[in-house]
Design an enzyme around this catalytic site. Structure first.
Site, PDB file in Angstrom:
ATOM      1  N   GLY A   1      88.097  14.680   3.584  1.00 47.81           N
ATOM      2  CA  GLY A   1      89.266  14.620   4.634  1.00 47.81           C
ATOM      3  C   GLY A   1      90.703  14.286   4.281  1.00 47.81           C
ATOM      4  O   GLY A   1      91.535  14.370   5.220  1.00 47.81           O
TER       5      GLY A   1
ATOM      6  N   ASN B   1      93.321  25.814   1.932  1.00 47.00           N
ATOM      7  CA  ASN B   1      92.473  27.009   1.579  1.00 47.00           C
ATOM      8  C   ASN B   1      91.371  27.619   2.441  1.00 47.00           C
ATOM      9  O   ASN B   1      90.484  28.010   2.099  1.00 47.00           O
ATOM     10  CB  ASN B   1      91.901  26.609   0.116  1.00 47.00           C
ATOM     11  CG  ASN B   1      92.926  26.285  -0.955  1.00 47.00           C
ATOM     12  OD1 ASN B   1      93.497  26.973  -1.158  1.00 47.00           O
ATOM     13  ND2 ASN B   1      92.680  25.104  -1.596  1.00 47.00           N
TER      14      ASN B   1
ATOM     15  N   SER C   1      92.688  21.393   4.697  1.00 45.23           N
ATOM     16  CA  SER C   1      92.439  22.306   3.506  1.00 45.23           C
ATOM     17  C   SER C   1      93.751  23.261   3.853  1.00 45.23           C
ATOM     18  O   SER C   1      93.664  23.594   4.769  1.00 45.23           O
ATOM     19  CB  SER C   1      91.304  22.940   3.480  1.00 45.23           C
ATOM     20  OG  SER C   1      91.523  23.728   2.239  1.00 45.23           O
TER      21      SER C   1
ATOM     22  N   ASP D   1      86.102  20.565  12.027  1.00 41.81           N
ATOM     23  CA  ASP D   1      86.528  20.371  10.701  1.00 41.81           C
ATOM     24  C   ASP D   1      85.828  21.132   9.628  1.00 41.81           C
ATOM     25  O   ASP D   1      84.932  21.798  10.117  1.00 41.81           O
ATOM     26  CB  ASP D   1      86.251  18.744  10.332  1.00 41.81           C
ATOM     27  CG  ASP D   1      86.577  18.421   8.801  1.00 41.81           C
ATOM     28  OD1 ASP D   1      87.535  18.685   8.330  1.00 41.81           O
ATOM     29  OD2 ASP D   1      85.712  17.972   8.062  1.00 41.81           O
TER      30      ASP D   1
ATOM     31  N   ASP E   1      83.493  14.908   9.822  1.00 39.65           N
ATOM     32  CA  ASP E   1      82.524  14.218   8.837  1.00 39.65           C
ATOM     33  C   ASP E   1      83.266  12.982   8.230  1.00 39.65           C
ATOM     34  O   ASP E   1      82.867  12.487   7.347  1.00 39.65           O
ATOM     35  CB  ASP E   1      82.163  15.189   7.738  1.00 39.65           C
ATOM     36  CG  ASP E   1      83.034  15.495   6.856  1.00 39.65           C
ATOM     37  OD1 ASP E   1      84.174  15.893   6.938  1.00 39.65           O
ATOM     38  OD2 ASP E   1      82.767  15.401   5.620  1.00 39.65           O
TER      39      ASP E   1
ATOM     40  N   ASP F   1      85.329  21.158   5.589  1.00 38.72           N
ATOM     41  CA  ASP F   1      84.464  20.546   4.638  1.00 38.72           C
ATOM     42  C   ASP F   1      83.583  19.334   5.101  1.00 38.72           C
ATOM     43  O   ASP F   1      84.208  18.326   5.754  1.00 38.72           O
ATOM     44  CB  ASP F   1      85.501  19.976   3.438  1.00 38.72           C
ATOM     45  CG  ASP F   1      84.785  19.171   2.227  1.00 38.72           C
ATOM     46  OD1 ASP F   1      83.542  19.466   2.119  1.00 38.72           O
ATOM     47  OD2 ASP F   1      85.398  18.099   1.818  1.00 38.72           O
TER      48      ASP F   1
HETATM   49  P1  B16 Z   1      92.682  21.673  -0.126  1.00 41.60           P
HETATM   50  P2  B16 Z   1      88.646  19.033   5.569  1.00 41.60           P
HETATM   51  C1  B16 Z   1      89.586  18.522   3.173  1.00 41.60           C
HETATM   52  O1  B16 Z   1      88.952  19.251   3.856  1.00 41.60           O
HETATM   53  C2  B16 Z   1      88.701  17.915   1.881  1.00 41.60           C
HETATM   54  O2  B16 Z   1      87.585  16.936   2.552  1.00 41.60           O
HETATM   55  C3  B16 Z   1      89.466  17.076   1.108  1.00 41.60           C
HETATM   56  O3  B16 Z   1      88.756  16.490   0.036  1.00 41.60           O
HETATM   57  C4  B16 Z   1      90.709  18.115   0.634  1.00 41.60           C
HETATM   58  O4  B16 Z   1      91.193  17.052  -0.271  1.00 41.60           O
HETATM   59  C5  B16 Z   1      91.485  18.432   1.377  1.00 41.60           C
HETATM   60  O5  B16 Z   1      90.447  19.286   2.535  1.00 41.60           O
HETATM   61  C6  B16 Z   1      92.485  19.612   1.127  1.00 41.60           C
HETATM   62  O6  B16 Z   1      92.165  20.634   0.786  1.00 41.60           O
HETATM   63  O7  B16 Z   1      93.107  21.096  -1.717  1.00 41.60           O
HETATM   64  O8  B16 Z   1      91.927  23.099  -0.290  1.00 41.60           O
HETATM   65  O9  B16 Z   1      94.102  22.076   0.775  1.00 41.60           O
HETATM   66  O10 B16 Z   1      87.548  18.033   5.728  1.00 41.60           O
HETATM   67  O11 B16 Z   1      89.935  18.533   6.327  1.00 41.60           O
HETATM   68  O12 B16 Z   1      88.058  20.311   5.681  1.00 41.60           O
HETATM   69 MG    MG Z   2      85.745  17.191   6.528  1.00 39.81          MG
END
Ligand code: B16
Ligand code: MG
Length: 230
Positions: free
Chosen positions: A55, A127, A125, A18, A179, A20
């Protein structure tokens, strides 16, 4: 036999991370971006609500924030508002540098590479490429599975199944580091081995749990899963 070939003899051949909360802590930047939007819109928003977004995909996040504010909006409005948050968030990613790996994350990636394991990203994400570029981490990942790769977000297992398939591995040949509660759920549903990073009330259902990435070293994971690495 040279160490580099050992991993290929065992059942575990790949690791899926993962982003974030595992590789780097973008949660704070997500929080700041949502908070800026919330202030502009006069919404109630705080760190407790933000914790529920861990997440969770962008669109599911804005739905949670709307529920918290007892507001109802059309899907088009939600898409527009989520896009505003994303603009703020993406701008803030410019401040990420190679100093922003969570402690232990870069060392783990290097160790796994040197041992011949396959490595993928499995993030919600959209991004992730920019975050990995800012960290100078793209070179460590054989495959990137993220919010652009699949339609169904965690707790659906799709992003991890996508990553495993691209790595040409079965779920039972991969360890997923997560996480988020929804992330561990997703990996378990997909049939992966799981390492949870964080408190037990969040990721206690993982096969193995550590408080932080610094503790989740290759040696600790290998000694726990033992026979799967022989
Ligand atoms: P984006 P992960 C997640 O990352 C974040 O924990 C979550 O808070 C966020 O809304 C999601 O990515 C989407 O991110 O807006 O950049 O597409 O933990 O899955 O890496
Ligand atoms: Mg995460």
């Amino acid at each position: 036999m040279p160490k580099i070939f050992e991993a290929r003899l065992g059942m575990i051949k790949g690791f899926i991370f993962d982003l974030d909360g595992v590789i780097t802590d973008t949660a704070e930047l997500h929080y700041l971006a949502w908070n800026t939007l919330a202030e502009q819109m006069s919404w109630k928003f705080d760190r407790t609500v933000n914790e529920r977004l861990r997440g969770v995909s962008r669109m599911d996040s804005i739905r949670i924030i709307q529920q918290h504010n007892n507001t109802e909006r059309t899907e088009d409005e939600l898409i527009e508002l989520a896009a505003l948050k994303n603009e703020i968030y993406v701008d803030s990613l410019d401040q990420i540098s190679p100093n922003d790996f969570l402690p232990g994350a870069l060392e783990l990636l290097k160790k796994l590479k040197s041992q011949g394991f396959k490595i993928a990203l499995g993030s919600a994400s959209k991004n992730s490429q920019k975050v990995l570029r800012q960290l100078n981490a793209l070179e460590y990942f054989d495959v990137i599975g993220d919010g652009n790769s699949v339609a169904k977000s965690k707790p659906a297992p799709d992003v991890f199944l996508f990553a495993a398939e691209k790595l040409k591995l079965k779920p039972e040949e991969c360890v997923v580091y997560e996480d988020a509660e929804a992330g561990v759920d997703a990996a378990k549903t997909g049939g992966f081995y799981t390492v949870g990073i964080g408190p037990s009330n969040r990721v206690g259902h993982a096969d193995l749990r550590f408080e932080s990435m610094g503790e989740a070293t290759f040696e600790s994971v290998k000694s726990f899963f033992d026979d799967l690495f022989l």
